[in-house]
Design a protein around this motif. Structure first.
Motif, PDB file in Angstrom:
ATOM      1  N   TYR A 160      -9.682   3.195   5.184  1.00  0.00           N
ATOM      2  CA  TYR A 160      -8.246   3.126   4.954  1.00  0.00           C
ATOM      3  C   TYR A 160      -7.892   1.820   4.240  1.00  0.00           C
ATOM      4  O   TYR A 160      -8.399   0.755   4.601  1.00  0.00           O
ATOM      5  CB  TYR A 160      -7.487   3.170   6.279  1.00  0.00           C
ATOM      6  CG  TYR A 160      -7.507   4.501   6.980  1.00  0.00           C
ATOM      7  CD1 TYR A 160      -6.523   5.451   6.736  1.00  0.00           C
ATOM      8  CD2 TYR A 160      -8.504   4.812   7.914  1.00  0.00           C
ATOM      9  CE1 TYR A 160      -6.515   6.678   7.393  1.00  0.00           C
ATOM     10  CE2 TYR A 160      -8.506   6.034   8.578  1.00  0.00           C
ATOM     11  CZ  TYR A 160      -7.517   6.958   8.308  1.00  0.00           C
ATOM     12  OH  TYR A 160      -7.520   8.169   8.959  1.00  0.00           O
ATOM     13  N   PHE A 161      -7.031   1.916   3.255  1.00  0.00           N
ATOM     14  CA  PHE A 161      -6.552   0.708   2.578  1.00  0.00           C
ATOM     15  C   PHE A 161      -5.221   1.020   1.903  1.00  0.00           C
ATOM     16  O   PHE A 161      -4.833   2.191   1.765  1.00  0.00           O
ATOM     17  CB  PHE A 161      -7.574   0.205   1.549  1.00  0.00           C
ATOM     18  CG  PHE A 161      -8.055   1.246   0.575  1.00  0.00           C
ATOM     19  CD1 PHE A 161      -7.422   1.445  -0.642  1.00  0.00           C
ATOM     20  CD2 PHE A 161      -9.154   2.038   0.889  1.00  0.00           C
ATOM     21  CE1 PHE A 161      -7.871   2.415  -1.532  1.00  0.00           C
ATOM     22  CE2 PHE A 161      -9.602   3.013   0.011  1.00  0.00           C
ATOM     23  CZ  PHE A 161      -8.954   3.200  -1.207  1.00  0.00           C
ATOM     24  N   GLY A 162      -4.513  -0.018   1.499  1.00  0.00           N
ATOM     25  CA  GLY A 162      -3.217   0.157   0.871  1.00  0.00           C
ATOM     26  C   GLY A 162      -3.302   0.108  -0.638  1.00  0.00           C
ATOM     27  O   GLY A 162      -4.357  -0.154  -1.220  1.00  0.00           O
ATOM     28  N   ASP A 163      -2.158   0.333  -1.275  1.00  0.00           N
ATOM     29  CA  ASP A 163      -2.121   0.320  -2.733  1.00  0.00           C
ATOM     30  C   ASP A 163      -2.492  -1.041  -3.296  1.00  0.00           C
ATOM     31  O   ASP A 163      -3.161  -1.146  -4.326  1.00  0.00           O
ATOM     32  CB  ASP A 163      -0.737   0.744  -3.232  1.00  0.00           C
ATOM     33  CG  ASP A 163       0.395   0.038  -2.517  1.00  0.00           C
ATOM     34  OD1 ASP A 163       1.090  -0.786  -3.137  1.00  0.00           O
ATOM     35  OD2 ASP A 163       0.607   0.314  -1.318  1.00  0.00           O
ATOM     36  N   GLY A 164      -2.108  -2.109  -2.617  1.00  0.00           N
ATOM     37  CA  GLY A 164      -2.446  -3.447  -3.099  1.00  0.00           C
ATOM     38  C   GLY A 164      -3.942  -3.704  -3.105  1.00  0.00           C
ATOM     39  O   GLY A 164      -4.457  -4.403  -3.987  1.00  0.00           O
TER      40      GLY A 164
END
Length: 360
Positions: A160-164
């Protein structure tokens, strides 16, 4: 190789109406009334955990907290797609995933209170603790998946990771390695539109899912506020990974309704109109509307869910406030898996300091 859909995969509209999509609907055909109610319960409970932890931080009981408000469907839907043997590599915002994986509520805040190096035992739930080094978990997920594949284990990992984080080199390296070696890993990007104070348009000129094309892996964009759609595409990607098909990149389009962390003030860079727009797409309201349309929501069920949420919130608050301070010397435990000369030297130095009457 990207799945070419004209818009993000969606199975439930914001007003609770189902979308005609027989291909993706078939992937969650087993989700009947009981399972749908369970999904709704987890959405409500994890939001309550988040609200409680945020309040605890504001009251000085936590040093920091990374809210997930608005992203519950992306996390709950994907978590429900996992099998027990699959391994989760999260960032620092996956509280809902942790809860769905079976982490006791009492263990969710220890790290953020500063009384431990971690919150839970990863091997008990097959999920890592919070990862503060942005993007590095994708490398960990890829390495674990590749090693499991060599051992003949029919499992998948999910990062899991964010757009940044997509601007980090670690993500690029993980995507490249996973594709080249057909590693059974799912890259799950929660595009919540903001990397702290920078909009996603600064991270990429085009949709983030197009990154998958450059690495030769399938990519799918999904309505991240639609718990059923998220569950469907994640199931598909995980099954592909487990059966030797290699990695998949999922971009879940969602929105961070709260601050990046409790140290952030989003009113300095976001406008109220944007918040209002995404507020009408609330993931919990959507499932409630679906339940109401299908005759599955009544006062009795609402009271049951509220009781569960109240109990979990009580457990989080009690465990946080009553968490004992650790022994000062324990800060050197579990830093490395084996003895390390630098840690040993620091341990000895700190022991001498305490023996001389120093304050921890």
């Amino acid at each position: 190789m990207r799945i070419k859909q004209p818009y993000p995969v969606q199975l439930v509209q914001p007003d609770g109406r189902r979308v005609f999509d027989p291909v993706h609907a078939a992937l969650v055909a087993d989700v009947g009334p009981r399972e749908l109610r369970a999904l709704y319960t987890d959405l409500v409970v994890t939001r309550r955990i988040d609200v409680e932890a945020t309040a605890l931080q504001r009251q000085g009981q936590l040093g920091l907290w990374p809210p997930l408000l608005g992203q519950e469907a992306a996390q709950v839907g994907s978590a429900h797609a996992l099998k027990p043997d699959d391994y989760v590599f999260g960032s620092y915002r996956e509280t809902a995933v942790a809860y769905c994986r079976g982490v006791p509520p009492e263990q969710l805040t220890a790290l953020w209170r500063g009384v431990a190096h971690h919150c839970w035992d990863p091997d008990e739930v097959n999920m890592t603790n919070a990862n503060i080094v942005v993007g590095s978990q994708a490398l960990h997920a890829t390495g674990y998946a590749y090693a499991a594949q060599l051992d003949g284990a029919e499992i998948a990992t999910i990062a899991y990771f964010g757009d940044g984080a997509t601007s980090q080199g670690d993500i690029a390296e993980a995507l490249g390695f996973a594709s080249a070696w057909t590693a059974p890993v799912v890259f799950f990007c929660q595009n919540n539109q903001w990397a702290i104070s920078e909009p996603v348009s600064v991270q990429s000129r085009g949709p983030l899912v197009q990154r998958a094309d450059g690495y030769g892996m399938p990519g799918v964009q999904v309505d991240g506020n639609d718990v059923l759609a998220v569950m469907a595409v994640t199931r598909q990607a995980l099954e592909r990974a487990r059966t030797g098909g290699g990695p998949t990149f999922i971009e879940a389009i969602t929105y961070r309704m709260g601050p990046h962390t409790t140290a952030d003030d989003p009113t300095r860079y976001r406008v109220a109109a944007e918040m209002e727009l995404w507020g009408r797409r609330d993931p919990i309201d959507r499932v409630r509307a679906l339940l109401e349309r299908e005759g599955l929501y009544d006062e009795g069920f609402a009271e049951e869910v509220a009781a569960v949420a109240d109990d979990v919130a009580r457990r989080v608050r009690s465990a946080t406030i009553n968490a004992p301070d650790p022994e000062p010397m324990s800060m050197f435990d579990h830093v490395y898996a084996t003895d390390h000369s630098l840690v040993a030297a620091e341990r000895a130095q700190f022991a001498d300091y305490l023996a001389e009457g120093g304050t921890p």
